[in-house]
Design a protein around this motif. Structure first.
Motif, PDB file in Angstrom:
ATOM      1  N   TYR A 192      -3.293   5.435   9.900  1.00 48.03           N
ATOM      2  CA  TYR A 192      -2.263   4.490  10.000  1.00 48.03           C
ATOM      3  C   TYR A 192      -1.785   4.553  11.301  1.00 48.03           C
ATOM      4  O   TYR A 192      -1.277   5.515  11.970  1.00 48.03           O
ATOM      5  CB  TYR A 192      -1.112   4.691   9.036  1.00 48.03           C
ATOM      6  CG  TYR A 192      -1.613   4.399   7.516  1.00 48.03           C
ATOM      7  CD1 TYR A 192      -1.422   3.071   6.995  1.00 48.03           C
ATOM      8  CD2 TYR A 192      -1.891   5.573   6.697  1.00 48.03           C
ATOM      9  CE1 TYR A 192      -2.072   2.933   5.660  1.00 48.03           C
ATOM     10  CE2 TYR A 192      -2.342   5.159   5.421  1.00 48.03           C
ATOM     11  CZ  TYR A 192      -2.376   3.970   4.871  1.00 48.03           C
ATOM     12  OH  TYR A 192      -2.858   3.995   3.466  1.00 48.03           O
ATOM     13  N   TYR A 193      -1.652   3.368  11.905  1.00 49.02           N
ATOM     14  CA  TYR A 193      -1.235   3.329  13.550  1.00 49.02           C
ATOM     15  C   TYR A 193       0.164   2.650  13.534  1.00 49.02           C
ATOM     16  O   TYR A 193       0.238   1.576  12.934  1.00 49.02           O
ATOM     17  CB  TYR A 193      -2.008   2.445  14.338  1.00 49.02           C
ATOM     18  CG  TYR A 193      -3.610   2.934  14.350  1.00 49.02           C
ATOM     19  CD1 TYR A 193      -3.686   3.358  15.654  1.00 49.02           C
ATOM     20  CD2 TYR A 193      -4.325   2.683  13.520  1.00 49.02           C
ATOM     21  CE1 TYR A 193      -5.093   3.991  15.615  1.00 49.02           C
ATOM     22  CE2 TYR A 193      -5.728   3.358  13.593  1.00 49.02           C
ATOM     23  CZ  TYR A 193      -6.048   4.017  14.768  1.00 49.02           C
ATOM     24  OH  TYR A 193      -7.633   4.206  15.004  1.00 49.02           O
ATOM     25  N   ILE A 194       1.236   3.368  13.467  1.00 45.24           N
ATOM     26  CA  ILE A 194       2.557   2.987  13.376  1.00 45.24           C
ATOM     27  C   ILE A 194       3.187   2.898  14.479  1.00 45.24           C
ATOM     28  O   ILE A 194       3.434   3.900  15.223  1.00 45.24           O
ATOM     29  CB  ILE A 194       3.216   4.118  12.349  1.00 45.24           C
ATOM     30  CG1 ILE A 194       2.454   4.531  11.125  1.00 45.24           C
ATOM     31  CG2 ILE A 194       4.779   3.560  12.177  1.00 45.24           C
ATOM     32  CD1 ILE A 194       2.902   5.650  10.278  1.00 45.24           C
ATOM     33  N   SER A 195       3.777   1.791  14.847  1.00 49.84           N
ATOM     34  CA  SER A 195       4.578   1.254  16.119  1.00 49.84           C
ATOM     35  C   SER A 195       5.787   1.622  15.786  1.00 49.84           C
ATOM     36  O   SER A 195       6.563   1.130  14.756  1.00 49.84           O
ATOM     37  CB  SER A 195       4.177   0.066  16.698  1.00 49.84           C
ATOM     38  OG  SER A 195       3.131  -0.005  17.079  1.00 49.84           O
ATOM     39  N   ALA A 196       6.966   2.152  16.740  1.00 46.69           N
ATOM     40  CA  ALA A 196       8.343   2.426  16.209  1.00 46.69           C
ATOM     41  C   ALA A 196       8.954   2.559  17.672  1.00 46.69           C
ATOM     42  O   ALA A 196       8.617   2.607  18.718  1.00 46.69           O
ATOM     43  CB  ALA A 196       8.252   3.510  15.359  1.00 46.69           C
ATOM     44  N   GLN A 197      10.368   2.156  17.284  1.00 44.76           N
ATOM     45  CA  GLN A 197      11.377   2.648  18.306  1.00 44.76           C
ATOM     46  C   GLN A 197      12.141   3.934  17.816  1.00 44.76           C
ATOM     47  O   GLN A 197      12.477   4.139  16.684  1.00 44.76           O
ATOM     48  CB  GLN A 197      12.269   1.389  18.621  1.00 44.76           C
ATOM     49  CG  GLN A 197      11.787   0.503  19.484  1.00 44.76           C
ATOM     50  CD  GLN A 197      12.686  -0.664  19.957  1.00 44.76           C
ATOM     51  OE1 GLN A 197      13.810  -0.723  19.084  1.00 44.76           O
ATOM     52  NE2 GLN A 197      12.396  -1.506  20.578  1.00 44.76           N
ATOM     53  N   ASP A 233       0.957  -1.146  -0.113  1.00 43.74           N
ATOM     54  CA  ASP A 233      -0.121   0.056   0.020  1.00 43.74           C
ATOM     55  C   ASP A 233       0.927   1.369   0.046  1.00 43.74           C
ATOM     56  O   ASP A 233       1.621   1.462   0.919  1.00 43.74           O
ATOM     57  CB  ASP A 233      -0.712   0.150   1.357  1.00 43.74           C
ATOM     58  CG  ASP A 233      -1.841   1.131   1.217  1.00 43.74           C
ATOM     59  OD1 ASP A 233      -1.730   2.092   0.433  1.00 43.74           O
ATOM     60  OD2 ASP A 233      -2.308   1.405   2.525  1.00 43.74           O
ATOM     61  N   GLN A 234       0.858   2.262  -1.067  1.00 40.80           N
ATOM     62  CA  GLN A 234       1.519   3.394  -1.015  1.00 40.80           C
ATOM     63  C   GLN A 234       1.554   4.191   0.191  1.00 40.80           C
ATOM     64  O   GLN A 234       2.161   4.918   0.579  1.00 40.80           O
ATOM     65  CB  GLN A 234       1.263   3.775  -2.502  1.00 40.80           C
ATOM     66  CG  GLN A 234       2.359   5.212  -2.775  1.00 40.80           C
ATOM     67  CD  GLN A 234       2.082   5.995  -4.050  1.00 40.80           C
ATOM     68  OE1 GLN A 234       0.997   5.568  -4.640  1.00 40.80           O
ATOM     69  NE2 GLN A 234       2.813   6.897  -4.613  1.00 40.80           N
ATOM     70  N   GLY A 235      -0.021   4.268   0.768  1.00 41.61           N
ATOM     71  CA  GLY A 235      -0.216   4.804   1.641  1.00 41.61           C
ATOM     72  C   GLY A 235       0.909   4.552   3.115  1.00 41.61           C
ATOM     73  O   GLY A 235       1.078   5.293   3.980  1.00 41.61           O
ATOM     74  N   VAL A 236       1.054   3.533   3.062  1.00 41.97           N
ATOM     75  CA  VAL A 236       1.834   3.180   4.189  1.00 41.97           C
ATOM     76  C   VAL A 236       3.373   3.647   4.202  1.00 41.97           C
ATOM     77  O   VAL A 236       3.583   4.422   5.279  1.00 41.97           O
ATOM     78  CB  VAL A 236       2.145   1.352   4.162  1.00 41.97           C
ATOM     79  CG1 VAL A 236       3.228   1.155   5.228  1.00 41.97           C
ATOM     80  CG2 VAL A 236       0.678   0.883   4.399  1.00 41.97           C
ATOM     81  N   SER A 237       3.888   3.933   3.095  1.00 39.70           N
ATOM     82  CA  SER A 237       5.338   4.560   2.987  1.00 39.70           C
ATOM     83  C   SER A 237       5.076   6.127   3.005  1.00 39.70           C
ATOM     84  O   SER A 237       5.990   6.538   3.720  1.00 39.70           O
ATOM     85  CB  SER A 237       5.887   4.204   1.731  1.00 39.70           C
ATOM     86  OG  SER A 237       5.088   4.388   0.611  1.00 39.70           O
ATOM     87  N   ILE A 238       3.910   6.649   2.572  1.00 35.59           N
ATOM     88  CA  ILE A 238       3.616   8.038   2.910  1.00 35.59           C
ATOM     89  C   ILE A 238       3.599   8.415   4.288  1.00 35.59           C
ATOM     90  O   ILE A 238       4.254   9.330   4.891  1.00 35.59           O
ATOM     91  CB  ILE A 238       2.497   8.504   1.981  1.00 35.59           C
ATOM     92  CG1 ILE A 238       2.945   8.387   0.448  1.00 35.59           C
ATOM     93  CG2 ILE A 238       2.290   9.780   2.303  1.00 35.59           C
ATOM     94  CD1 ILE A 238       1.587   8.522  -0.385  1.00 35.59           C
ATOM     95  N   ALA A 239       2.881   7.488   5.136  1.00 39.14           N
ATOM     96  CA  ALA A 239       2.348   7.676   6.243  1.00 39.14           C
ATOM     97  C   ALA A 239       3.876   7.509   7.317  1.00 39.14           C
ATOM     98  O   ALA A 239       4.041   8.276   8.255  1.00 39.14           O
ATOM     99  CB  ALA A 239       1.330   6.722   6.933  1.00 39.14           C
ATOM    100  N   VAL A 240       4.406   6.261   6.944  1.00 33.04           N
ATOM    101  CA  VAL A 240       5.840   6.285   7.881  1.00 33.04           C
ATOM    102  C   VAL A 240       6.682   7.347   7.639  1.00 33.04           C
ATOM    103  O   VAL A 240       7.355   7.923   8.371  1.00 33.04           O
ATOM    104  CB  VAL A 240       6.234   4.771   7.433  1.00 33.04           C
ATOM    105  CG1 VAL A 240       7.791   4.749   8.135  1.00 33.04           C
ATOM    106  CG2 VAL A 240       5.452   3.713   7.736  1.00 33.04           C
ATOM    107  N   SER A 241       6.796   7.784   6.178  1.00 30.20           N
ATOM    108  CA  SER A 241       7.744   8.783   6.023  1.00 30.20           C
ATOM    109  C   SER A 241       7.614  10.036   6.860  1.00 30.20           C
ATOM    110  O   SER A 241       8.351  10.826   7.445  1.00 30.20           O
ATOM    111  CB  SER A 241       7.818   9.044   4.514  1.00 30.20           C
ATOM    112  OG  SER A 241       8.721  10.167   4.303  1.00 30.20           O
TER     113      SER A 241
END
Length: 209
Positions: A72-77, A31-39
């Motif tokens: 988008y719910y993005i979990s990160a460290q 999903d292109q939206g994932v890379s946009i949201a994470v960025s």
């Protein structure tokens, strides 16, 4: 009745293969939206989450939710020097506009633990001592807990742990021991410090076994 049964079967099959509006599911990596949201989250989390100086270390997972666009719910460290925090950033990617533009924004974040050695965050108690905001909140708790928690005569013994929750500022969850002669109690105080670091306020106080 038979037609209704067939419709239920068809709906169930569709639900297994497609996202349901309003429900969260694992995001499709393609999903292109994932890379946009994470960025976008990488570039903006520090200011939104009030974590100055922190760098995005790694993305742990992404869930998506269809709601007037996609959330988008993005979990990160994220990391600063030797301190590592685990966060979840919520990014809203709105529907494409008629002029071809698409609005994107961070709309929320969730609790992160900021106290114990070996906790998921990895942030030590000693790290908190250098935070001016924490010292303000701790001073308010020590000076006012007996009145706010309805524990007259009790004295502050010490802090056991602290948790931070990012909600339009930060909620500090302070777990402490207090004592009145031979009676020792454990309390949980929640104090909110707004984004502008103006006036810290008690939210709640409860006694723990």
């Amino acid at each position: 009745m038979f037609k209704l049964f067939i419709l239920i079967l068809i709906s169930s099959a569709i639900a297994r293969h497609h996202h349901i509006v309003g429900g969260k599911s694992q995001a499709d990596p393609s999903d292109q939206g994932v890379s946009i949201a994470v960025s976008y989250a990488k570039s903006n989390f520090a200011s939104y989450c009030q974590l100055p100086g922190y760098q995005w270390k790694q993305t742990l997972g992404v869930q998506s939710q269809i709601v007037a666009g996609s959330k988008y719910y993005i979990s990160a460290q994220v990391q600063k020097d030797q301190s590592t925090e685990t966060i979840e950033v919520q990014v809203w990617l709105q529907p494409l506009q008629n002029d071809g533009t698409q609005k994107i924004s961070i709309v929320g974040s969730v609790a992160i633990k900021i106290s114990d050695v070996g906790s998921p965050s990895g942030k030590r108690q000693s790290d908190l001592q250098s935070e001016v905001s924490y010292q303000r909140v701790l001073g308010l708790a020590i000076d006012n807990f007996s009145q706010y928690c309805n524990l007259p005569g009790y004295q502050w013994v010490g802090v056991e742990s602290v948790e931070g929750q990012l909600v339009a500022g930060r909620n500090y969850h302070i777990y402490a021991k207090v004592q009145n002669q031979n009676q020792v109690r454990k309390i949980h105080i929640v104090i909110h410090l707004p984004t502008d670091n103006s006036v810290a306020k008690f939210q709640s106080c409860s006694q723990k076994a």
